[in-house]
Structure formats: structure tokens, C-alpha cells
Design a protein around this motif. Structure first.
Motif, PDB file in Angstrom:
ATOM      1  N   LEU A   1     -18.476  44.828   1.621  1.00 32.27           N
ATOM      2  CA  LEU A   1     -19.420  46.389   1.169  1.00 32.27           C
ATOM      3  C   LEU A   1     -18.230  46.945   0.673  1.00 32.27           C
ATOM      4  O   LEU A   1     -18.143  47.776  -0.235  1.00 32.27           O
ATOM      5  CB  LEU A   1     -20.430  47.017   1.863  1.00 32.27           C
ATOM      6  N   ARG A   2     -17.310  47.501   1.328  1.00 32.16           N
ATOM      7  CA  ARG A   2     -16.567  48.659   0.820  1.00 32.16           C
ATOM      8  C   ARG A   2     -15.624  47.908   0.370  1.00 32.16           C
ATOM      9  O   ARG A   2     -14.819  48.738  -0.508  1.00 32.16           O
ATOM     10  CB  ARG A   2     -15.455  48.817   2.493  1.00 32.16           C
ATOM     11  N   PHE A   3     -14.816  46.615  -0.043  1.00 35.71           N
ATOM     12  CA  PHE A   3     -13.125  46.580  -0.408  1.00 35.71           C
ATOM     13  C   PHE A   3     -13.616  45.409  -1.730  1.00 35.71           C
ATOM     14  O   PHE A   3     -12.996  45.090  -1.935  1.00 35.71           O
ATOM     15  CB  PHE A   3     -12.381  45.541   0.466  1.00 35.71           C
ATOM     16  N   GLY A   4     -14.660  44.231  -1.187  1.00 35.62           N
ATOM     17  CA  GLY A   4     -15.254  42.940  -2.518  1.00 35.62           C
ATOM     18  C   GLY A   4     -15.751  43.840  -3.706  1.00 35.62           C
ATOM     19  O   GLY A   4     -15.942  45.185  -4.232  1.00 35.62           O
ATOM     20  N   PRO A   5     -16.021  42.951  -4.627  1.00 36.32           N
ATOM     21  CA  PRO A   5     -14.657  41.492  -4.437  1.00 36.32           C
ATOM     22  C   PRO A   5     -13.450  41.395  -4.431  1.00 36.32           C
ATOM     23  O   PRO A   5     -13.120  42.448  -4.989  1.00 36.32           O
ATOM     24  CB  PRO A   5     -15.654  40.685  -5.833  1.00 36.32           C
ATOM     25  N   PHE A   6     -13.245  40.391  -4.206  1.00 41.17           N
ATOM     26  CA  PHE A   6     -12.208  40.257  -4.074  1.00 41.17           C
ATOM     27  C   PHE A   6     -11.061  39.023  -4.946  1.00 41.17           C
ATOM     28  O   PHE A   6     -11.841  38.003  -5.194  1.00 41.17           O
ATOM     29  CB  PHE A   6     -11.532  39.526  -2.584  1.00 41.17           C
ATOM     30  N   PRO A   7     -10.355  40.012  -6.849  1.00 40.52           N
ATOM     31  CA  PRO A   7      -9.809  39.085  -6.837  1.00 40.52           C
ATOM     32  C   PRO A   7      -8.581  38.961  -7.084  1.00 40.52           C
ATOM     33  O   PRO A   7      -8.767  37.845  -7.737  1.00 40.52           O
ATOM     34  CB  PRO A   7      -9.725  40.430  -8.207  1.00 40.52           C
ATOM     35  N   ASN A   8      -7.623  39.395  -5.912  1.00 38.98           N
ATOM     36  CA  ASN A   8      -7.117  38.103  -5.199  1.00 38.98           C
ATOM     37  C   ASN A   8      -7.239  38.104  -3.904  1.00 38.98           C
ATOM     38  O   ASN A   8      -7.231  38.811  -2.810  1.00 38.98           O
ATOM     39  CB  ASN A   8      -5.742  39.584  -5.451  1.00 38.98           C
ATOM     40  N   SER A   9      -7.197  36.236  -3.612  1.00 34.04           N
ATOM     41  CA  SER A   9      -8.053  36.728  -2.085  1.00 34.04           C
ATOM     42  C   SER A   9      -6.234  36.588  -1.492  1.00 34.04           C
ATOM     43  O   SER A   9      -6.494  36.571  -0.346  1.00 34.04           O
ATOM     44  CB  SER A   9      -8.287  34.766  -2.575  1.00 34.04           C
TER      45      SER A   9
END
Length: 197
Positions: A70-78
Motif C-alpha cells: 500500500l505504501r510503495f506499490g505498484p513496483f515498476p522496478n522489481s
């Protein structure tokens, strides 16, 4: 782990991101399984409720994963640090689930090994249809039914997770710790009611 190896191969072949996180998943998984077993044995020796404590650790890791999503996603760079942390938190939760299953629920159908379960169901069905000895049929039927329930629950969970992700995005990561907590509450209620008065 099987899926992780497949996605590592795909990332190497396609040059996509996430290779570092995928490579880190295996040692993290192994370390957490080892730590879970060691801590579990220590708790057993000290008469602590190891299963309950380890399941709480898993629930807390799932909750932390939801917070990170919830804080950082979505994560375009895994391979970015927040994505890597998110992935390793969930890998750690899965490692605890696998270790606890092997040490405390070994007679139950696996909750994480669907390839092996599916293979066993199909082998049992073939044996039931073609030549299993009459005395082995009840055990084959019972195992196929037990594994089929586990497989069905896994498939249902996947469908619910996919629907939740489509409906609410990263908010769907709130479901796993919530479901795990509700399952824990139900188990505690059954355990309390089973105690003699």
C-alpha cells in the motif's frame, strides 16, 4: 521455488527487471526455513506454543507485506529496494508456512505444493480407473479427495486474489493477513471448545 526458477529464466532470456530480487528469494527462503525450524525446536524445548507463535509470525509478515504494497506499490522496478523488501517479506512468510506445514501438519494435504498434489491426484485417479488392487482403493480415494480439497481451496484463493487485485489494486494485499488471522481465530475457538470442562 519452481515458479521462481522459471521467472529467473524468463528474466535472463528477456532481459527484464527483477533478476536480483528473484535470485535473492532462494537464499532468503532457505535461511527462513532453517531459522523457523531452529526457533521452533528451541520453543518446543522450552515448552512454548511454537506452532501458535510461528503462525503469528507469518500473519505479521503478511500484514507487513500489505503495508509495504500500500505504501510503495505498484513496483515498476522489481529490483528497487522497496520492491525487493516487499518480495523478501512475502518469501519469508511463505517459508514459515512451508516449514510449519512440514513439522506440524505433515499428514495434511500440502497448502503450497500444487504441482505435486495435482500429479498425485492424477496418478491416483488412473490407478483407481485401471487396475488398483481392491484393498488399496479406499486409501487412494481418500488421498485423492484430501488433495482435491486442498487444490480446490488453492485455486479458489488464487481466483479471489486475482479478483481483489483487479478490484482494489495493491489493497488486495490486505486479504492474506486478514484471512490468516480469521483462520487463526477459528482454530483457537475450536481448540478452546475441545478442551474438557
Amino acid at each position: 521455488m519452481t515458479g521462481n526458477f522459471v521467472t529467473i529464466g524468463a528474466a535472463l532470456a528477456l532481459g527484464s527487471s527483477g533478476i536480483l530480487t528473484k535470485l535473492l528469494a532462494l537464499p532468503v527462503f532457505c535461511i527462513v526455513v532453517i531459522a523457523t525450524r531452529l526457533v521452533g525446536r528451541w520453543m518446543e524445548q522450552h515448552k512454548l506454543p511454537d506452532l501458535r507463535i510461528l503462525l503469528w509470525a507469518e500473519i505479521l509478515l503478511l500484514a507487513l507485506g500489505a503495508v509495504l504494497a500500500l505504501r510503495f506499490g505498484p513496483f515498476p522496478n522489481s529490483d528497487a529496494p522497496p520492491a525487493m523488501l516487499f518480495g523478501m517479506v512475502l518469501v519469508s512468510a511463505m517459508a514459515i508456512q512451508n516449514a510449519v506445514h512440514r513439522t506440524h501438519m505433515a499428514s495434511d494435504a500440502p497448502s503450497t505444493l500444487m504441482t505435486g498434489s495435482t500429479t498425485q491426484i492424477l496418478v491416483d485417479l488412473v490407478d483407481l480407473l485401471h487396475g488398483a488392487a481392491p484393498e488399496t482403493r479406499p486409501a487412494l480415494r481418500a488421498r485423492a479427495l484430501r488433495l482435491s480439497r486442498s487444490l480446490g481451496a488453492f485455486a479458489l484463493g488464487c481466483g479471489i486474489a486475482a479478483g481483489a487485485y483487479v478490484a482494489v489494486g495493491n489493497g488486495g494485499f490486505v486479504l492474506p493477513p486478514l484471512v490468516a488471522f480469521l483462520a487463526w481465530l477459528a482454530t483457537e475457538s475450536v481448540r478452546r471448545n475441545a478442551k474438557p470442562a
